[in-house]
Design a protein around this motif. Structure first.
Motif, PDB file in Angstrom:
ATOM      1  N   LEU A   1       0.790  -1.230   0.000  1.00  0.00           N
ATOM      2  CA  LEU A   1       0.000   0.000   0.000  1.00  0.00           C
ATOM      3  C   LEU A   1       0.823   1.280   0.000  1.00  0.00           C
ATOM      4  O   LEU A   1       0.265   2.371   0.008  1.00  0.00           O
ATOM      5  CB  LEU A   1      -0.954  -0.015   1.202  1.00  0.00           C
ATOM      6  CG  LEU A   1      -1.859  -1.249   1.293  1.00  0.00           C
ATOM      7  CD1 LEU A   1      -2.717  -1.182   2.550  1.00  0.00           C
ATOM      8  CD2 LEU A   1      -2.725  -1.379   0.054  1.00  0.00           C
ATOM      9  N   GLN A   2       2.137   1.141   0.010  1.00  0.00           N
ATOM     10  CA  GLN A   2       3.011   2.310  -0.073  1.00  0.00           C
ATOM     11  C   GLN A   2       4.381   1.837  -0.542  1.00  0.00           C
ATOM     12  O   GLN A   2       4.707   0.653  -0.447  1.00  0.00           O
ATOM     13  CB  GLN A   2       3.101   3.065   1.266  1.00  0.00           C
ATOM     14  CG  GLN A   2       3.181   2.224   2.509  1.00  0.00           C
ATOM     15  CD  GLN A   2       4.548   1.624   2.787  1.00  0.00           C
ATOM     16  OE1 GLN A   2       5.534   2.146   2.308  1.00  0.00           O
ATOM     17  NE2 GLN A   2       4.601   0.549   3.557  1.00  0.00           N
ATOM     18  N   SER A   3       5.170   2.754  -1.077  1.00  0.00           N
ATOM     19  CA  SER A   3       6.375   2.376  -1.818  1.00  0.00           C
ATOM     20  C   SER A   3       7.416   1.663  -0.964  1.00  0.00           C
ATOM     21  O   SER A   3       8.158   0.811  -1.462  1.00  0.00           O
ATOM     22  CB  SER A   3       6.989   3.620  -2.471  1.00  0.00           C
ATOM     23  OG  SER A   3       7.330   4.585  -1.483  1.00  0.00           O
ATOM     24  N   GLN A   4       7.505   1.992   0.318  1.00  0.00           N
ATOM     25  CA  GLN A   4       8.490   1.342   1.179  1.00  0.00           C
ATOM     26  C   GLN A   4       8.166  -0.133   1.406  1.00  0.00           C
ATOM     27  O   GLN A   4       9.040  -0.919   1.759  1.00  0.00           O
ATOM     28  CB  GLN A   4       8.572   2.064   2.524  1.00  0.00           C
ATOM     29  CG  GLN A   4       9.086   3.492   2.438  1.00  0.00           C
ATOM     30  CD  GLN A   4      10.590   3.558   2.284  1.00  0.00           C
ATOM     31  OE1 GLN A   4      11.324   2.986   3.065  1.00  0.00           O
ATOM     32  NE2 GLN A   4      11.046   4.282   1.272  1.00  0.00           N
ATOM     33  N   GLY A   5       6.914  -0.510   1.216  1.00  0.00           N
ATOM     34  CA  GLY A   5       6.523  -1.894   1.436  1.00  0.00           C
ATOM     35  C   GLY A   5       7.228  -2.862   0.511  1.00  0.00           C
ATOM     36  O   GLY A   5       7.474  -4.022   0.869  1.00  0.00           O
ATOM     37  N   VAL A   6       7.577  -2.414  -0.691  1.00  0.00           N
ATOM     38  CA  VAL A   6       8.262  -3.287  -1.650  1.00  0.00           C
ATOM     39  C   VAL A   6       9.575  -3.799  -1.068  1.00  0.00           C
ATOM     40  O   VAL A   6       9.990  -4.929  -1.324  1.00  0.00           O
ATOM     41  CB  VAL A   6       8.512  -2.539  -2.975  1.00  0.00           C
ATOM     42  CG1 VAL A   6       9.270  -3.419  -3.967  1.00  0.00           C
ATOM     43  CG2 VAL A   6       7.198  -2.073  -3.581  1.00  0.00           C
TER      44      VAL A   6
ATOM     45  N   VAL B   1       2.585  -1.483  -6.115  1.00  0.00           N
ATOM     46  CA  VAL B   1       2.181  -0.497  -5.103  1.00  0.00           C
ATOM     47  C   VAL B   1       0.847   0.103  -5.528  1.00  0.00           C
ATOM     48  O   VAL B   1       0.724   0.662  -6.618  1.00  0.00           O
ATOM     49  CB  VAL B   1       3.230   0.623  -4.958  1.00  0.00           C
ATOM     50  CG1 VAL B   1       2.757   1.658  -3.926  1.00  0.00           C
ATOM     51  CG2 VAL B   1       4.585   0.047  -4.571  1.00  0.00           C
ATOM     52  N   ILE B   2      -0.161  -0.041  -4.665  1.00  0.00           N
ATOM     53  CA  ILE B   2      -1.461   0.592  -4.901  1.00  0.00           C
ATOM     54  C   ILE B   2      -1.808   1.404  -3.657  1.00  0.00           C
ATOM     55  O   ILE B   2      -2.187   0.846  -2.623  1.00  0.00           O
ATOM     56  CB  ILE B   2      -2.564  -0.441  -5.195  1.00  0.00           C
ATOM     57  CG1 ILE B   2      -2.216  -1.269  -6.437  1.00  0.00           C
ATOM     58  CG2 ILE B   2      -3.911   0.264  -5.391  1.00  0.00           C
ATOM     59  CD1 ILE B   2      -3.276  -2.295  -6.827  1.00  0.00           C
TER      60      ILE B   2
ATOM     61  N   GLY C   1       0.262   1.124   5.415  1.00  0.00           N
ATOM     62  CA  GLY C   1      -0.155   2.245   4.572  1.00  0.00           C
ATOM     63  C   GLY C   1      -1.494   2.698   5.111  1.00  0.00           C
ATOM     64  O   GLY C   1      -2.543   2.303   4.606  1.00  0.00           O
ATOM     65  N   ALA C   2      -1.480   3.492   6.167  1.00  0.00           N
ATOM     66  CA  ALA C   2      -2.678   3.755   6.969  1.00  0.00           C
ATOM     67  C   ALA C   2      -3.761   4.481   6.182  1.00  0.00           C
ATOM     68  O   ALA C   2      -3.502   5.506   5.542  1.00  0.00           O
ATOM     69  CB  ALA C   2      -2.317   4.562   8.216  1.00  0.00           C
ATOM     70  N   ASN C   3      -4.997   3.958   6.273  1.00  0.00           N
ATOM     71  CA  ASN C   3      -6.140   4.663   5.693  1.00  0.00           C
ATOM     72  C   ASN C   3      -6.233   6.089   6.216  1.00  0.00           C
ATOM     73  O   ASN C   3      -6.604   7.013   5.484  1.00  0.00           O
ATOM     74  CB  ASN C   3      -7.433   3.919   6.034  1.00  0.00           C
ATOM     75  CG  ASN C   3      -7.762   2.803   5.072  1.00  0.00           C
ATOM     76  OD1 ASN C   3      -7.912   3.028   3.878  1.00  0.00           O
ATOM     77  ND2 ASN C   3      -7.883   1.591   5.590  1.00  0.00           N
ATOM     78  N   VAL C   4      -5.915   6.265   7.491  1.00  0.00           N
ATOM     79  CA  VAL C   4      -6.127   7.571   8.107  1.00  0.00           C
ATOM     80  C   VAL C   4      -5.206   8.635   7.504  1.00  0.00           C
ATOM     81  O   VAL C   4      -5.564   9.819   7.454  1.00  0.00           O
ATOM     82  CB  VAL C   4      -5.968   7.479   9.643  1.00  0.00           C
ATOM     83  CG1 VAL C   4      -4.514   7.304  10.055  1.00  0.00           C
ATOM     84  CG2 VAL C   4      -6.575   8.681  10.331  1.00  0.00           C
TER      85      VAL C   4
ATOM     86  N   THR D   1      -8.369   3.228  -8.644  1.00  0.00           N
ATOM     87  CA  THR D   1      -9.161   2.407  -9.563  1.00  0.00           C
ATOM     88  C   THR D   1      -8.340   2.025 -10.793  1.00  0.00           C
ATOM     89  O   THR D   1      -8.353   0.867 -11.234  1.00  0.00           O
ATOM     90  CB  THR D   1     -10.433   3.156  -9.987  1.00  0.00           C
ATOM     91  OG1 THR D   1     -11.225   3.436  -8.829  1.00  0.00           O
ATOM     92  CG2 THR D   1     -11.250   2.330 -10.966  1.00  0.00           C
ATOM     93  N   GLY D   2      -7.605   2.979 -11.338  1.00  0.00           N
ATOM     94  CA  GLY D   2      -6.771   2.686 -12.494  1.00  0.00           C
ATOM     95  C   GLY D   2      -5.689   1.661 -12.191  1.00  0.00           C
ATOM     96  O   GLY D   2      -5.374   0.807 -13.026  1.00  0.00           O
TER      97      GLY D   2
END
Length: 326
Positions: A105-110, A123-124, A228-231, A305-306
């Protein structure tokens, strides 16, 4: 296409995984797909499984694989999958090896994914439509804390930090979030009664929680880990600047040079950052507002969405002739 979304909490839950599962189901339906959200595999036949949380959805992944061996699987890794690392979190790497795609959910997660699997990792970032702002209270500097009281959220850190502020400070904290254990609930109730700067409202319906955010001058995130927090996305959508622990889950959304970070668990540093933000010392508040505005496009629902539309096209290309098994 028939898509099954499996996650660790009920679809109606206001915990982060529930919010994410609902949003994904909505956008996938908007793309024309039939979507069902479950906690456990329901025995049906589907064209695709999207599993939210590798460890907690492991049973659903295994059952789906046995029942639909030719259907691809997408595994979305959450904060408690990724951090401190996949092995410590109890993620079975053989499940990731079976996945057609892995989502973070964020670039560092990779960087937490084994190198051999990074080529199939996407990453989405999460999204939120713009949240109309509300006029902040004139007699105080209200800070929103939207977090269910779990240890990973370090839920008492902010209330402890505001106790260190000078008596002249106008900062108050409004905490929205539920509890899973009575002992932490007792501590939050006691803190709310004894600390004049802190009010715990408990769990609120999502629209009311977002209204608290929209009227606030800051959002604070004190988590030890986040996927990748929703908040964070919600604060960007509400044009509310953010103060966060310097964790990969926030750095991956806000950037290395973001000015609103403090070290994990550092109460004094958080208090100092809040004090500086309140008075715009060294133009801190001005800077983090501008930095958040620069990241607002990442919260655009059309962008999310894309990203899903492209991922589905890669996993289930048009010439695959998927029809779904009914």
């Amino acid at each position: 296409m028939r898509i099954l979304v499996a996650g660790p909490v009920p679809e109606a839950s206001d915990y982060g995984n529930g919010v994410t599962a609902r949003r994904w189901a909505h956008l996938l339906r908007d793309l024309g797909h039939e979507v069902r959200v479950v906690q456990d595999y329901d025995g049906g036949r589907y064209d695709l499984l999207i599993a939210l949380h590798a460890r907690k959805s492991e049973a659903a992944i295994r059952a789906f694989t046995a029942a639909c061996p030719d259907a691809p699987i997408v595994i979305a890794l959450t904060g408690t999958d990724l951090y401190p690392d996949l092995a410590s979190a109890g993620v079975d790497l053989t499940l990731l090896e079976r996945a057609a795609r892995i989502v973070v959910l964020q670039s560092q997660g990779v960087l937490q994914v084994p190198p051999g699997l990074r080529s199939r990792t996407t990453v989405i970032t999460q999204s939120m439509p713009p949240i109309p702002g509300e006029a902040p209270a004139a007699d105080r500097f209200e800070v929103a804390f939207l977090a269910h009281a779990r240890p990973v959220k370090d839920p008492l850190r902010l209330s402890e930090a505001v106790r260190l502020l000078p008596s002249s400070s106008r900062i108050t904290v409004t905490h929205v979030g539920g509890v899973r254990e009575d002992d932490i609930g007792d501590r939050l109730r006691a803190e709310s009664a004894e600390n004049p700067r802190y009010t715990w409202l408990g769990p609120l319906p999502r629209p009311k929680a977002l209204a608290v955010l929209a009227r606030s001058r800051l959002l604070v995130l004190t988590s030890l880990h986040e996927g990748g927090a929703n908040v964070v996305t919600e604060a960007l959508a509400a044009r509310v600047p953010i103060v966060s622990t310097r964790i990969p889950g926030s750095v991956g959304l806000l950037g290395e040079d973001y000015a609103g970070y403090f070290p994990v668990g550092d109460t004094e540093a958080l208090a100092a950052l809040l004090d500086a933000a309140e008075h715009d010392r060294d133009r801190l508040y001005t800077r983090i507002r501008r930095q958040c505005a620069a990241h607002r496009a990442s919260a655009d629902p059309e962008r999310e969405t894309g990203s899903w539309e492209r991922l589905l096209a890669e996993v289930m290309p048009a010439n695959a002739g998927y029809e779904g098994v009914r």
